[in-house]
Design an enzyme around this catalytic site. Sequence first.
Site, PDB file in Angstrom:
ATOM      1  N   LEU A 511      -0.522  -5.592   4.832  1.00  0.00           N
ATOM      2  CA  LEU A 511       0.496  -5.597   5.909  1.00  0.00           C
ATOM      3  C   LEU A 511       0.477  -4.178   6.851  1.00  0.00           C
ATOM      4  O   LEU A 511       1.000  -4.440   7.958  1.00  0.00           O
ATOM      5  CB  LEU A 511       1.918  -5.715   5.221  1.00  0.00           C
ATOM      6  CG  LEU A 511       2.285  -6.963   4.274  1.00  0.00           C
ATOM      7  CD1 LEU A 511       3.508  -6.718   3.666  1.00  0.00           C
ATOM      8  CD2 LEU A 511       2.049  -8.139   5.156  1.00  0.00           C
ATOM      9  N   GLY A 512       0.097  -3.271   6.532  1.00  0.00           N
ATOM     10  CA  GLY A 512       0.150  -2.113   7.211  1.00  0.00           C
ATOM     11  C   GLY A 512      -0.459  -0.929   6.204  1.00  0.00           C
ATOM     12  O   GLY A 512      -0.551  -0.960   4.959  1.00  0.00           O
ATOM     13  N   GLY A 514      -0.440   3.767   6.146  1.00  0.00           N
ATOM     14  CA  GLY A 514       0.126   5.064   6.638  1.00  0.00           C
ATOM     15  C   GLY A 514      -0.557   6.194   6.072  1.00  0.00           C
ATOM     16  O   GLY A 514      -1.779   6.020   5.581  1.00  0.00           O
ATOM     17  N   ALA A 515      -0.063   7.512   6.111  1.00  0.00           N
ATOM     18  CA  ALA A 515      -0.591   8.621   5.831  1.00  0.00           C
ATOM     19  C   ALA A 515      -0.863   8.583   4.164  1.00  0.00           C
ATOM     20  O   ALA A 515      -1.851   9.266   3.906  1.00  0.00           O
ATOM     21  CB  ALA A 515       0.182   9.553   6.252  1.00  0.00           C
ATOM     22  N   GLY A 517      -1.047   5.811   1.983  1.00  0.00           N
ATOM     23  CA  GLY A 517      -1.463   4.717   1.294  1.00  0.00           C
ATOM     24  C   GLY A 517      -1.369   3.170   2.155  1.00  0.00           C
ATOM     25  O   GLY A 517      -1.117   3.483   3.403  1.00  0.00           O
ATOM     26  N   VAL A 519       0.256  -0.783   2.443  1.00  0.00           N
ATOM     27  CA  VAL A 519       1.356  -1.783   2.003  1.00  0.00           C
ATOM     28  C   VAL A 519       0.623  -3.290   1.978  1.00  0.00           C
ATOM     29  O   VAL A 519      -0.137  -3.661   2.974  1.00  0.00           O
ATOM     30  CB  VAL A 519       2.307  -1.824   2.649  1.00  0.00           C
ATOM     31  CG1 VAL A 519       3.485  -2.927   2.425  1.00  0.00           C
ATOM     32  CG2 VAL A 519       3.059  -0.533   3.016  1.00  0.00           C
ATOM     33  N   LYS A 534       3.596  -1.142  -1.743  1.00  0.00           N
ATOM     34  CA  LYS A 534       2.955   0.069  -1.211  1.00  0.00           C
ATOM     35  C   LYS A 534       2.351   0.809  -2.472  1.00  0.00           C
ATOM     36  O   LYS A 534       2.812   1.204  -3.324  1.00  0.00           O
ATOM     37  CB  LYS A 534       4.209   0.964  -0.930  1.00  0.00           C
ATOM     38  CG  LYS A 534       3.785   2.179  -0.067  1.00  0.00           C
ATOM     39  CD  LYS A 534       4.922   2.844   0.423  1.00  0.00           C
ATOM     40  CE  LYS A 534       4.410   4.162   1.298  1.00  0.00           C
ATOM     41  NZ  LYS A 534       5.651   4.984   1.677  1.00  0.00           N
ATOM     42  N   ASP A 629      11.402  10.681   9.458  1.00  0.00           N
ATOM     43  CA  ASP A 629      10.616   9.793  10.216  1.00  0.00           C
ATOM     44  C   ASP A 629      10.875   8.608  10.840  1.00  0.00           C
ATOM     45  O   ASP A 629      10.301   7.666  10.400  1.00  0.00           O
ATOM     46  CB  ASP A 629       9.334   9.606   9.246  1.00  0.00           C
ATOM     47  CG  ASP A 629       7.880   9.123   9.927  1.00  0.00           C
ATOM     48  OD1 ASP A 629       7.678   9.730  11.165  1.00  0.00           O
ATOM     49  OD2 ASP A 629       6.993   8.661   9.211  1.00  0.00           O
TER      50      ASP A 629
END
Length: 785
Positions: A511-512, A514-515, A517, A519, A534, A629
């Site tokens: 799904l996406g 980030g810094a 890990g 998801v 996640k 954030d």
Amino acid sequence: MAATTISLFLFFLHIFSVVTSQTTQSTITLGSQLLPTQEQTSWLSSSGRYAFGFYKQGDGFAVGIWLNQIPEKTVVWTAKRDDKPVSSDTTLLLTKEGWLVLRDKRGQDTPITNSSSSATYASMLNTGNFVLYNAVSEIVWQSFNSPTDTILANMTLSSRNQLISSASETNHSSGRFRLKNQDDGNLVLYPVDTTDIAENAYWASGIFDQGYRPTLALDEDGHMYLFREDGKIVRNFTDGWTSRNQTVFYRATIDFDGIFRLYSHSVERNGSYSMEIRWSAIDDKCLVKGICGFNSYCSSEDNRTGCLCLPGFDFVDPLQRFRGCERNFTEQSCGDRTDNLTYVMQTMENMKPRSSHACSCSSQTSHTSGSPAMGTITLYDCTCHASLLRSWRCSKLKLPLRYGRRGTDNSTMIFIKVGDGTLESPNRTFPTGTEMRSKKMIRMDILAVSIALVTCSVIAILISCLLIYRYHRRSKTMSQKEDFGLMEEITLRSFSYDELKKATGNFKEELGNGAFGTVYKGVLSNGQKAIAVKTLTKMVREGEKEFQREMKAIGRTHHRNLIQLLGFCSEGSHRLLVYEYLKNGSLADLLFKDQIGPTWNERLRIALDVARGILYLHEYCEPHIIHCDIKPENILMDDLWTAKISDFGLAKLLMPNQTRTFTGPRGTRGYVAPEWLRNVPITVKADVYSFGIVLLEIVCCRRNLDVEAPESEIILCEWVYSIFAAGQLGNLMVGEDVDKAVVDRMVKVGLWCIQNEPGLRPSMKNVILMLEGNMDIPIPPSNSF
């Protein structure tokens, strides 16, 4: 001519009654105080009709004004109505310095009023107005200037002001409906959190007098009317009445059910009391838009009004049915094959819901071959969820549906997708006495079985906890000790790594990322609950810190605008967090990838959703949290297009009574407040700055930095300020039908939020008030961007 004379007479009679009513008063001197547990908990007007002081609300006390000479506690005004009730050891005090405050047991003062001048004395007037005076008896503050849900005799509601209903009969915090006195002279009822457009209105006075901005007034004889600046009455809602054998006084209130009513309270000479509704804006509760939440509809049977779910939906909260309904099945995604459908169409007649979100397929299609074909069209259209057939014109709709109501118009019909096997009858009724007794017996059986299951589960959990405890006692690594402490602190479901591996199909659908890990989408073993998993993979120690931080930050929070954490996995070197799955993606997708983009109504609603989520983190959850954030990628949209804040991996938890903290720079470039780079203490105002950037992105549907834009427009905040200062906000609204006042509010709030100095930025509570139009917004200064 006669009508004009009567109008002028009534107007001047109103002015005279206001002046004379101010002369009779009770004086409250400096240093006077009240405690909610003492014998005297209020200050009375000289006639004893009104009282100002503490009244019981929930588990604590609120400060307000109520009718004192009648047996029922009828509150007509509440101070700081959306604050939590105060405890029994709180003091209401008119200080010797002339400020009206609430003082807690620690000696900290919270102002009751927004007065900028100190008072010399105060008074509870016989009109129901609580007033603060200076040394020359000039009014420095009065409750009549900040009404809540009620206007009293000799009180007015001027143009641009509004009344907000209470949450319930006993909870006088802000509710779900509002009465707005608009600039165009029209008095209109709307649901809260909606813009001032005809689509959201459910009652209006029908008066448009833009040149004079009429004022709503109520006099002592029960006449309620709109009058212009020149004294002319443009609308008289009622015929007042009096009786020599009674003492009658009036109030006009927008009740918690959204209906604006005029009440008379009569006290007979023999002491008996009665209350009567003298006038009501509407009589049918189902005409109130928003009386029932998303994906539900209002129905009246046997003089009983209630909310029912549309087919294929269940109540979000069965004990609070007005909160709406959610899907009771998982719908196939657009990528799935449509030759093996797991849902069918349910038909309902006489239904007129509306879609609250723009649907790409909402074009109207003329069709004359019969209603079953209409349902088939929507059944095979994976992007839409219902279709409305009216006079052989079909409109396809997208969830959520709102303002649902069963009517008598046989020319309307709605087709709704429901899960195959969950088909329900659309003609549901309220349960009869026999049905209720039968259901009660079933519930007792279920309760007995549930108790047995819970008992077994508790025993199993205790045994599991004992085994886990022994395992962790034997473990010598620091990370394992931290994990166990975390399990004790937060009560969430613990998943095994194999469970989550199976649920995500071996981490197949990303799904996406980030810094820290990635998801993945998953489905729990029952096949009904979609989840987002996640995984923390970047650097064991750094990922461990993020895992601990995110668990502590969101594990105990619960708010409709925060993503829900369902559980976690802490097995060996594996660290995973399990969240609810929100299928409509992020706000970034909606703003920057969707070619249609949200409507202005939706933009304001989304901004308020995000603001309320941040306010909860800053003031209402324990411990208080600085998110650190806030950005569109970390704001997700649920099935009802409600915005929810996610990703607490950089969050900073504050200790009790701590308002600032030292920490290294955190956040995403473009959304980071300037103070992060100054090596100064960080406060919640860092989140306010990030919210301001996001708000301007919501307004403009573009990134804060766009190198492909013209040179003068590359940096969004600079460009927006330049067109604001030049009075050219219309450049943001080209080709759109929008309330310019809404855009002006959103832009000004955004510019205040991104001020360089944290002290100039508003609190999130004031941000919400300004976005809702309940607080004036000064012109923001140049920010030296």
